[in-house]
Design an enzyme around this catalytic site. Sequence first.
Site, PDB file in Angstrom:
ATOM      1  N   GLU A  76       0.820  -1.219   0.000  1.00 45.51           N
ATOM      2  CA  GLU A  76       0.000   0.000   0.000  1.00 45.51           C
ATOM      3  C   GLU A  76       0.854   1.270   0.000  1.00 45.51           C
ATOM      4  OE1 GLU A  76       0.448  -2.348   2.245  1.00 45.51           O
ATOM      5  OE2 GLU A  76      -0.624  -1.924   4.117  1.00 45.51           O
TER       6      GLU A  76
ATOM      7  N   CYS B 110      16.327  -6.448   0.729  1.00 44.83           N
ATOM      8  CA  CYS B 110      16.475  -7.688   1.512  1.00 44.83           C
ATOM      9  C   CYS B 110      17.848  -8.299   1.287  1.00 44.83           C
ATOM     10  CB  CYS B 110      15.386  -8.676   1.155  1.00 44.83           C
ATOM     11  SG  CYS B 110      15.575  -9.314  -0.490  1.00 44.83           S
TER      12      CYS B 110
HETATM   13  P1  NAD Z   1       5.634  -5.979   5.263  1.00 46.09           P
HETATM   14  O1  NAD Z   1       5.741  -7.340   5.843  1.00 46.09           O
HETATM   15  O2  NAD Z   1       5.272  -4.855   6.174  1.00 46.09           O
HETATM   16  O3  NAD Z   1       4.526  -5.948   4.098  1.00 46.09           O
HETATM   17  C1  NAD Z   1       4.564  -6.857   3.033  1.00 46.09           C
HETATM   18  C2  NAD Z   1       3.140  -7.084   2.533  1.00 46.09           C
HETATM   19  O4  NAD Z   1       2.358  -7.655   3.578  1.00 46.09           O
HETATM   20  C3  NAD Z   1       2.435  -5.799   2.091  1.00 46.09           C
HETATM   21  O5  NAD Z   1       1.708  -6.068   0.921  1.00 46.09           O
HETATM   22  C4  NAD Z   1       1.508  -5.505   3.266  1.00 46.09           C
HETATM   23  O6  NAD Z   1       0.320  -4.864   2.866  1.00 46.09           O
HETATM   24  C5  NAD Z   1       1.202  -6.877   3.822  1.00 46.09           C
HETATM   25  N1  NAD Z   1       0.966  -6.856   5.282  1.00 46.09           N
HETATM   26  C6  NAD Z   1       1.559  -6.025   6.186  1.00 46.09           C
HETATM   27  N2  NAD Z   1       1.110  -6.304   7.427  1.00 46.09           N
HETATM   28  C7  NAD Z   1       0.240  -7.324   7.302  1.00 46.09           C
HETATM   29  C8  NAD Z   1      -0.545  -8.066   8.250  1.00 46.09           C
HETATM   30  N3  NAD Z   1      -0.524  -7.808   9.555  1.00 46.09           N
HETATM   31  N4  NAD Z   1      -1.332  -9.056   7.776  1.00 46.09           N
HETATM   32  C9  NAD Z   1      -1.371  -9.338   6.467  1.00 46.09           C
HETATM   33  N5  NAD Z   1      -0.648  -8.672   5.531  1.00 46.09           N
HETATM   34  C10 NAD Z   1       0.158  -7.676   5.949  1.00 46.09           C
HETATM   35  O7  NAD Z   1       7.018  -5.693   4.503  1.00 46.09           O
HETATM   36  P2  NAD Z   1       7.490  -4.336   3.804  1.00 46.09           P
HETATM   37  O8  NAD Z   1       7.812  -3.355   4.873  1.00 46.09           O
HETATM   38  O9  NAD Z   1       6.584  -3.969   2.719  1.00 46.09           O
HETATM   39  O10 NAD Z   1       8.853  -4.850   3.120  1.00 46.09           O
HETATM   40  C11 NAD Z   1      10.071  -4.918   3.797  1.00 46.09           C
HETATM   41  C12 NAD Z   1      10.371  -6.319   4.286  1.00 46.09           C
HETATM   42  O11 NAD Z   1      10.350  -7.231   3.183  1.00 46.09           O
HETATM   43  C13 NAD Z   1      11.764  -6.455   4.884  1.00 46.09           C
HETATM   44  O12 NAD Z   1      11.672  -7.262   6.019  1.00 46.09           O
HETATM   45  C14 NAD Z   1      12.571  -7.141   3.788  1.00 46.09           C
HETATM   46  O13 NAD Z   1      13.681  -7.867   4.238  1.00 46.09           O
HETATM   47  C15 NAD Z   1      11.530  -8.039   3.215  1.00 46.09           C
HETATM   48  N6  NAD Z   1      11.871  -8.460   1.865  1.00 46.09           N
HETATM   49  C16 NAD Z   1      12.267  -9.749   1.688  1.00 46.09           C
HETATM   50  C17 NAD Z   1      12.629 -10.189   0.427  1.00 46.09           C
HETATM   51  C18 NAD Z   1      13.059 -11.609   0.228  1.00 46.09           C
HETATM   52  O14 NAD Z   1      13.113 -12.034  -0.924  1.00 46.09           O
HETATM   53  N7  NAD Z   1      13.352 -12.357   1.257  1.00 46.09           N
HETATM   54  C19 NAD Z   1      12.587  -9.311  -0.658  1.00 46.09           C
HETATM   55  C20 NAD Z   1      12.171  -7.996  -0.442  1.00 46.09           C
HETATM   56  C21 NAD Z   1      11.806  -7.591   0.834  1.00 46.09           C
END
Ligand code: NAD
Length: 498
Positions: free
Chosen positions: A175, A280
């Site tokens: 979002e 990441c």
């Molecule tokens: P996030 O976990 O906050 O959000 C990711 C997705 O989950 C979003 O679409 C969000 O709307 C949804 N979401 C958030 N809270 C939720 C909940 N309580 N219930 C259900 N859905 C929910 O992550 P972010 O801040 O968008 O991204 C950063 C994170 O992603 C970092 O931890 C990074 O390391 C990780 N990441 C990992 C990889 C990988 O390949 N391992 C790649 C990119 C990013």
Amino acid sequence: MENIGHWIDGSHVAGSGRTADVFNPATGEVQAKLSLASASELDRAVEIAAAAQPAWEKTNPQRRARVLMKFVDLLNRDMGKLAEALSREHGKTLPDAAGDVQRGLEVVEFCIGAPHHLKGEFTDSAGPGIDMYSMRQALGVTAGITPFNFPAMIPMWMFAPAIACGNAFILKPSERDPSVPMMLVKLLEEAGLPKGILQVVNGDKEVVDAILDHPVIQSVGFVGSTPIAAYIYERASATGKRAQCFGGAKNHMIIMPDADMEQAADALVGAGYGAAGERCMAISVAVPVGDETADRLISALAPKVEALKVGPYSSGKDVDFGPVVTAAAKQNILGLIQSGKDAGATAVVDGSQMSVQGYEDGFFVGPVLFDHVTKDMDIYTKEIFGPVLSCVRAQTYEDALGLAMDHEYGNGTAIFTRDGDAARDFAKRVNVGMVGVNVPIPVPLAYHTFGGWKKSMFGDLNQHGPDAFKFYTRTKTVTARWPSGIKEGGEFSIPVME
Ligand code: NAD
């Protein structure tokens, strides 16, 4: 003010309920209102996807691949526009934003090989008059939930293989930066994708939970933070879905005494601070082996970190990285930096209080370099996801390896050395999914697979590469006999090959 809704059945659909603010992180201003979907909006998208998918699956794989070929052309045509929209919502620099699109595009190129990747196996005469063959069949309606930090690349990593395999795909982007995913779906339809095969449903936890519980959705791909990845994996599995969930990271780079220190320092500056550390695969921990190596590394690194230029992508100046994504992310990063100082780490470079002239309300955090970080500090155990690099001094190679091995995350890691034996030993023994040898960010190319170990990944199949074609299909194996001659009577014991 722009209102961003959803992309359902080939058109933009305005939302009907709650909204969220989409910021320009460089200015701190709200630049759009995003609709947050409810379960009923998701239901409509699923219904449309389920109706459209069988015809798409029947379309031969070469024709499906041609749509992706055209999509690649359109991505190249609109690269500048996509990068600009991406930088405006995410904050990363324009070249980095174009790289975000490019790394997704490369997976689309890989998926153009779908006719080859989907070929099954065949055994002629597995028994008398018996042939055996397997085929890969689409799952049906699939879904993906993506993070803010790669709003072009990660959606493409999911939807390109999903649709190449003949599935319909519902994307729930972050979002924080929803515009680029909306542009991508329009480009795919311009390339000839039938409507309903790729749809975008924007939202937050409410629509994510509706995806996880929806009985028609067959699989869920997730990339984001570890607590949410664990939650998604558990809830999706509980409702019988196939799930691959990628989580957070704390990537260590080991610097051996024989490494070229200038090269290692350059690698660390790019890998630690590029995209404001919001990757990441960022290196967030430097582990020099021996105090002498550590002293040399810090002397080479500190001036490079001090010289980093921070600013908005739009300034036209040559900036190294931009703001972090939200005010909340900034507060969290500043809190962790303070905890590092309180715990006794040495802030060799401290840009935490910097502000950018003319952009005082932007979410900027300057670069921070900590030395003498220890294993018990929050800045070591937690993922900071900001422009902060922590140096943990190890006395021996085994100590350095142990640090990477003992950390709960296992996404990426690297070793810098001229010693082939040490590098080989490291690559073999370390319990981390992606390893670099004199390469700080070892993101595998599209035709290999991407995925971490330990708390960085829940599930078994990785993203892109051959695993993607396995994740987005199920295998069916057919054993066929065409009897000839005199029929035998019934067979009551299990057939075996004698
Ligand atoms: P996030 O976990 O906050 O959000 C990711 C997705 O989950 C979003 O679409 C969000 O709307 C949804 N979401 C958030 N809270 C939720 C909940 N309580 N219930 C259900 N859905 C929910 O992550 P972010 O801040 O968008 O991204 C950063 C994170 O992603 C970092 O931890 C990074 O390391 C990780 N990441 C990992 C990889 C990988 O390949 N391992 C790649 C990119 C990013």
